[in-house]
Design a protein around this motif. Structure first.
Motif, PDB file in Angstrom:
ATOM      1  N   PHE A  62       0.833  -1.199   0.000  1.00  0.00           N
ATOM      2  CA  PHE A  62       0.000   0.000   0.000  1.00  0.00           C
ATOM      3  C   PHE A  62       0.870   1.252   0.000  1.00  0.00           C
ATOM      4  CE2 PHE A  62      -1.718   3.288   2.880  1.00  0.00           C
ATOM      5  CZ  PHE A  62      -2.767   3.746   2.098  1.00  0.00           C
ATOM      6  N   LEU A  63       1.877   1.286   0.876  1.00  0.00           N
ATOM      7  CA  LEU A  63       2.762   2.458   0.940  1.00  0.00           C
ATOM      8  C   LEU A  63       3.518   2.660  -0.369  1.00  0.00           C
ATOM      9  CD1 LEU A  63       4.303   2.301   4.539  1.00  0.00           C
ATOM     10  CD2 LEU A  63       2.465   3.780   3.695  1.00  0.00           C
ATOM     11  N   SER A  64       3.945   1.582  -0.990  1.00  0.00           N
ATOM     12  CA  SER A  64       4.656   1.693  -2.274  1.00  0.00           C
ATOM     13  C   SER A  64       3.744   2.284  -3.340  1.00  0.00           C
ATOM     14  CB  SER A  64       5.182   0.322  -2.712  1.00  0.00           C
ATOM     15  OG  SER A  64       6.174  -0.120  -1.825  1.00  0.00           O
ATOM     16  N   ALA A  65       2.509   1.793  -3.401  1.00  0.00           N
ATOM     17  CA  ALA A  65       1.548   2.317  -4.382  1.00  0.00           C
ATOM     18  C   ALA A  65       1.238   3.792  -4.106  1.00  0.00           C
ATOM     19  CB  ALA A  65       0.268   1.486  -4.352  1.00  0.00           C
ATOM     20  N   GLU A  66       1.076   4.138  -2.838  1.00  0.00           N
ATOM     21  CA  GLU A  66       0.795   5.531  -2.482  1.00  0.00           C
ATOM     22  C   GLU A  66       1.982   6.436  -2.814  1.00  0.00           C
ATOM     23  OE1 GLU A  66      -2.090   7.082  -1.318  1.00  0.00           O
ATOM     24  OE2 GLU A  66      -2.961   5.158  -1.895  1.00  0.00           O
ATOM     25  N   GLY A  67       3.196   5.924  -2.675  1.00  0.00           N
ATOM     26  CA  GLY A  67       4.383   6.697  -3.030  1.00  0.00           C
ATOM     27  C   GLY A  67       4.414   7.037  -4.511  1.00  0.00           C
ATOM     28  N   ARG A  68       4.009   6.073  -5.322  1.00  0.00           N
ATOM     29  CA  ARG A  68       3.954   6.335  -6.766  1.00  0.00           C
ATOM     30  C   ARG A  68       2.889   7.380  -7.091  1.00  0.00           C
ATOM     31  NH1 ARG A  68       5.118   0.870  -6.532  1.00  0.00           N
ATOM     32  NH2 ARG A  68       2.968   0.201  -6.733  1.00  0.00           N
ATOM     33  N   LYS A  69       1.765   7.330  -6.368  1.00  0.00           N
ATOM     34  CA  LYS A  69       0.703   8.314  -6.582  1.00  0.00           C
ATOM     35  C   LYS A  69       1.163   9.702  -6.155  1.00  0.00           C
ATOM     36  CE  LYS A  69      -2.918   4.915  -6.229  1.00  0.00           C
ATOM     37  NZ  LYS A  69      -3.832   4.218  -5.333  1.00  0.00           N
ATOM     38  N   LEU A  70       1.862   9.777  -5.022  1.00  0.00           N
ATOM     39  CA  LEU A  70       2.391  11.078  -4.583  1.00  0.00           C
ATOM     40  C   LEU A  70       3.391  11.618  -5.603  1.00  0.00           C
ATOM     41  CD1 LEU A  70       2.885  10.460  -0.761  1.00  0.00           C
ATOM     42  CD2 LEU A  70       1.438  12.218  -1.801  1.00  0.00           C
ATOM     43  N   ALA A  71       4.221  10.738  -6.157  1.00  0.00           N
ATOM     44  CA  ALA A  71       5.215  11.165  -7.145  1.00  0.00           C
ATOM     45  C   ALA A  71       4.545  11.688  -8.417  1.00  0.00           C
ATOM     46  CB  ALA A  71       6.164  10.016  -7.467  1.00  0.00           C
ATOM     47  N   SER A  72       3.336  11.187  -8.699  1.00  0.00           N
ATOM     48  CA  SER A  72       2.626  11.671  -9.892  1.00  0.00           C
ATOM     49  C   SER A  72       1.788  12.916  -9.596  1.00  0.00           C
ATOM     50  CB  SER A  72       1.731  10.560 -10.461  1.00  0.00           C
ATOM     51  OG  SER A  72       0.616  10.346  -9.629  1.00  0.00           O
ATOM     52  N   GLY A  73       1.877  13.425  -8.362  1.00  0.00           N
ATOM     53  CA  GLY A  73       1.183  14.659  -8.016  1.00  0.00           C
ATOM     54  C   GLY A  73      -0.147  14.469  -7.305  1.00  0.00           C
ATOM     55  N   ARG A  77      -2.415  13.863  -4.245  1.00  0.00           N
ATOM     56  CA  ARG A  77      -2.374  13.971  -2.778  1.00  0.00           C
ATOM     57  C   ARG A  77      -3.747  13.603  -2.253  1.00  0.00           C
ATOM     58  NH1 ARG A  77       1.381  19.140  -1.279  1.00  0.00           N
ATOM     59  NH2 ARG A  77       3.090  18.614  -2.689  1.00  0.00           N
ATOM     60  N   ARG A  78      -3.956  12.309  -2.102  1.00  0.00           N
ATOM     61  CA  ARG A  78      -5.272  11.786  -1.731  1.00  0.00           C
ATOM     62  C   ARG A  78      -5.531  11.824  -0.226  1.00  0.00           C
ATOM     63  NH1 ARG A  78      -6.844   6.626  -4.000  1.00  0.00           N
ATOM     64  NH2 ARG A  78      -5.567   5.769  -2.346  1.00  0.00           N
ATOM     65  N   HIS A  79      -4.485  11.954   0.564  1.00  0.00           N
ATOM     66  CA  HIS A  79      -4.624  11.905   2.017  1.00  0.00           C
ATOM     67  C   HIS A  79      -3.976  13.130   2.654  1.00  0.00           C
ATOM     68  CE1 HIS A  79      -5.999   7.792   1.554  1.00  0.00           C
ATOM     69  NE2 HIS A  79      -4.915   7.516   0.852  1.00  0.00           N
ATOM     70  N   SER A  80      -4.436  13.433   3.856  1.00  0.00           N
ATOM     71  CA  SER A  80      -3.925  14.607   4.571  1.00  0.00           C
ATOM     72  C   SER A  80      -2.595  14.290   5.250  1.00  0.00           C
ATOM     73  CB  SER A  80      -4.933  15.046   5.638  1.00  0.00           C
ATOM     74  OG  SER A  80      -4.986  14.082   6.675  1.00  0.00           O
ATOM     75  N   GLU A  81      -1.943  15.350   5.671  1.00  0.00           N
ATOM     76  CA  GLU A  81      -0.694  15.208   6.436  1.00  0.00           C
ATOM     77  C   GLU A  81      -0.968  14.455   7.742  1.00  0.00           C
ATOM     78  OE1 GLU A  81       2.816  18.200   8.086  1.00  0.00           O
ATOM     79  OE2 GLU A  81       1.149  19.014   6.914  1.00  0.00           O
TER      80      GLU A  81
END
Length: 156
Positions: free
Chosen positions: A114-125, A127-131
């Motif tokens: 999950f974290l790996s997939a979310e990292g790729r999403k963050l890298a593509s711009g 930001r689905r989740h809050s800080e």
């Protein structure tokens, strides 16, 4: 026949791999929190994206693979200890605490994915989740690690 690796060495390497893996899982969501809280396209975002990718590639993925490899080796040595018995009897003799530990480790492996997939999403711009979400998510590996260590050491 001389063994290439003994049980005690494999157990030590397994523990080292787990320490590296869980440490990385504790850090990565914090990096994601910094990314989420930073200016899109800014210097901090770029630095954190690079740090998160390096953490995944250099620490997390290799330690995941090594933790599983040594864990499977240790489990296999447990099973082979009495190979003269039928296989279902051997599996039935595995302590119940082990199955709980295995379920938690499978969950932690899924969390890693999950974290790996979310990292790729963050890298593509994206930001689905809050800080705050990412800061809370950074606590999960520690809680799971507590349960796994207690299961493995207390063997309830």
């Amino acid at each position: 026949m001389e063994h290439v690796i003994g049980y005690d060495l494999a157990r030590g390497l397994h523990i080292i791999a787990i320490i590296a893996w869980v440490s990385g899982l504790l850090m990565l969501p914090r990096f994601y929190a910094y990314i989420t809280g930073s200016q899109a396209g800014g210097e901090l975002e770029q630095a954190m994206l690079k740090a998160a990718r390096s953490l995944r590639m250099i620490i997390l993925t290799p330690s995941l693979v090594l933790a599983w490899a040594f864990g499977i080796f240790l489990f296999a040595t447990y099973l082979v200890a009495d190979w003269s018995r039928p296989f279902p009897d051997i599996v039935a003799s595995v302590p119940h605490w082990f199955w709980g530990k295995l379920i938690l480790v499978l969950g932690l492996s899924g969390y890693h994915g999950f974290l790996s997939a979310e990292g790729r999403k963050l890298a593509s711009g994206q930001r689905r989740h809050s800080e705050r979400y990412w800061r809370l998510m950074s606590e999960i590996p520690f809680l799971v690690a507590i349960a796994v260590v207690l299961l493995a050491t207390l063997e309830p």
